[in-house]
Every structure is written in structure tokens, then in C-alpha cells.
Design a protein around this motif. Structure first.
Motif, short mmCIF file in Angstrom:
data_model
loop_
_atom_site.label_atom_id
_atom_site.label_comp_id
_atom_site.label_asym_id
_atom_site.label_seq_id
_atom_site.Cartn_x
_atom_site.Cartn_y
_atom_site.Cartn_z
N MET A 1 -86.44 3.54 25.70
CA MET A 1 -85.21 4.25 25.31
C MET A 1 -85.41 5.09 24.05
O MET A 1 -86.18 4.72 23.18
N ASP A 2 -84.70 6.23 23.98
CA ASP A 2 -84.75 7.01 22.74
C ASP A 2 -83.49 6.73 21.93
O ASP A 2 -82.72 5.82 22.26
N GLY A 3 -83.28 7.52 20.84
CA GLY A 3 -82.13 7.30 19.96
C GLY A 3 -80.80 7.39 20.68
O GLY A 3 -79.82 6.77 20.30
N SER A 4 -80.75 8.18 21.75
CA SER A 4 -79.48 8.38 22.46
C SER A 4 -79.21 7.25 23.46
O SER A 4 -78.17 7.25 24.11
N GLY A 5 -80.15 6.36 23.59
CA GLY A 5 -79.96 5.26 24.54
C GLY A 5 -80.42 5.58 25.94
O GLY A 5 -80.26 4.77 26.85
N ALA A 6 -81.02 6.76 26.13
CA ALA A 6 -81.48 7.13 27.49
C ALA A 6 -82.76 6.36 27.83
O ALA A 6 -83.63 6.18 26.98
N THR A 7 -82.87 5.93 29.04
CA THR A 7 -84.06 5.21 29.48
C THR A 7 -85.18 6.23 29.78
O THR A 7 -84.90 7.42 29.97
N PRO A 8 -86.43 5.75 29.84
CA PRO A 8 -87.51 6.69 30.20
C PRO A 8 -87.23 7.44 31.49
O PRO A 8 -87.47 8.64 31.59
N ARG A 9 -86.71 6.74 32.50
CA ARG A 9 -86.44 7.43 33.78
C ARG A 9 -85.37 8.51 33.62
O ARG A 9 -85.47 9.57 34.22
N GLU A 10 -84.36 8.21 32.81
CA GLU A 10 -83.33 9.23 32.57
C GLU A 10 -83.90 10.43 31.82
O GLU A 10 -83.54 11.57 32.08
#
Ligand code: FMN
Length: 185
Positions: A1-10
């Protein structure tokens, strides 16, 4: 996940959306857009950084239509495409690495078009029409075109989901080793 909470797949999803478009509106890309796509291509990596390619941007509808007619069915996207970029390669040695480099540049152009809210697609040039392509694009001896990347604004219909999926993940992606129960077919 990055700072925005998105997963690697997203986070990689925009890449999964890059696909082949074959139908375009009359609105051409701007010179700046087409130039940016050509720049994305010329910055692609290539074997030993040889940069074997040259790129020709094409906006002349008469030329595009002649290419369309000569190269059917592979060139069907040129019926409506307002522009294209030809990847020109040297003939002779290193055919495999040149084809590899060409594929990398072509895919980058598709990605760049998508980043610009345009659409692009690959049109394969049959060897038998290479002389016509050379004439139309004034390509000197010793060079040839196998790939045209068409670029434009996709029509509403072309933007609709195609339903052309991919093989199931478990058939394609293996962990650690080739699975014992699969022949690969
Ligand atoms: C090496 C290569 C050659 C291709 N040649 C053509 C072509 O000549 N004409 C065409 O309309 N599409 C061509 N395509 C596009 C594929 O048909 C397309 O990528 C595939 O059907 C999957 O569709 P999608 O990219 O929209 O998911 C080519 C793709 C690749 C990778």
C-alpha cells in the motif's frame, strides 16, 4: 500500500487498462500530443542502448487510407485513425533484438496515449506491402516498417468494454516453479 491506502494491484490498474483501439473520432491529436508519444517511444530502453528505431509521425489522411487499404485486415484501425506513428527499423542483423526493442517502444506509445486520454493501437504491416510503405513514407533502402501505432480519440463504441479478457491467472502465473499438473497447453 502507498500513502493513499491503495494496494499494489490498484496502483498498477491504469496499466491493465491499456488496450488496443481500432475506431476513432475525427478529432486528431495535437502536434504536442503526438510529439509526446514519440518521445515516450524514443526514451524506451533497447538492447545495448542501440536505439535501432526511427519514428515517422503520419497525419496525412490520404497516406493513412492507402496504408489501410493495402494492409487489410491488420490495418483496419487506419480506416478512422487520424494519425499514426511508424516504427522504422534497419534490415539485416539483430532481427530478434530489434523486434524486442520495437515491442517495448510500441507498448510505451500505447501507454503514453492512454496517459493523454487518447487511444492507440498496433497495426502490423505485412512484408508484401513494405515497398508501398517505403514509397509512401520515403524510407531509404535498408530500412523497413513492421509496426504502425495508430493514435486518436477513441469513439464511444470503441471505449466500451470489449469483454476480451485474459487467461485465468492460475494458468499463466506460477510460483517458484512450473506446476507438476500442467503441460503448459
Ligand atoms: C505483436 C502484435 C501485433 C498485433 N497486430 C495487430 C494488427 O495487425 N492489427 C490489429 O488490429 N491489432 C493488432 N494487435 C493487437 C492485438 O490484437 C490486441 O492487443 C489483442 O487482441 C488484445 O486486445 P487488447 O490489447 O485490446 O486487450 C497486435 C498486437 C501485438 C502484440
Amino acid at each position: 500500500m502507498d500513502g493513499s491506502g491503495a494496494t499494489p494491484r490498484e496502483r498498477v490498474r491504469p496499466l491493465l487498462r491499456v488496450r488496443q483501439f481500432r475506431e476513432f473520432t475525427d478529432l486528431p491529436p495535437t502536434d504536442e500530443e503526438l510529439g509526446a508519444i514519440a518521445d515516450a517511444a524514443r526514451w524506451s530502453g533497447s538492447s545495448t542502448n542501440s536505439q535501432p528505431w526511427r519514428f515517422i509521425t503520419i497525419r496525412d489522411r490520404q497516406v493513412l487510407i492507402r496504408l489501410h487499404e493495402a494492409g487489410l485486415p491488420m490495418t483496419r484501425s487506419l480506416r478512422t485513425a487520424p494519425s499514426a506513428i511508424a516504427i522504422v527499423l534497419p534490415e539485416g542483423e539483430h532481427a530478434v533484438s530489434h523486434a524486442y526493442d520495437e515491442g517495448r517502444a510500441a507498448e510505451r506509445m500505447l501507454i503514453a496515449a492512454q496517459l493523454l486520454d487518447l487511444g492507440a493501437g498496433i497495426a502490423w504491416i505485412k512484408p508484401e506491402i513494405r515497398p508501398l510503405v517505403a514509397e509512401l513514407l520515403a524510407i531509404p533502402a535498408g530500412w523497413f516498417v513492421r509496426t504502425l501505432v495508430v493514435v486518436g480519440h477513441p469513439t464511444e463504441a470503441a471505449l466500451a468494454p470489449k469483454g476480451q479478457g485474459r487467461l485465468p491467472r492460475e494458468e499463466v502465473v506460477f510460483e517458484g516453479h512450473w506446476p507438476e499438473d500442467r503441460s503448459g497447453g
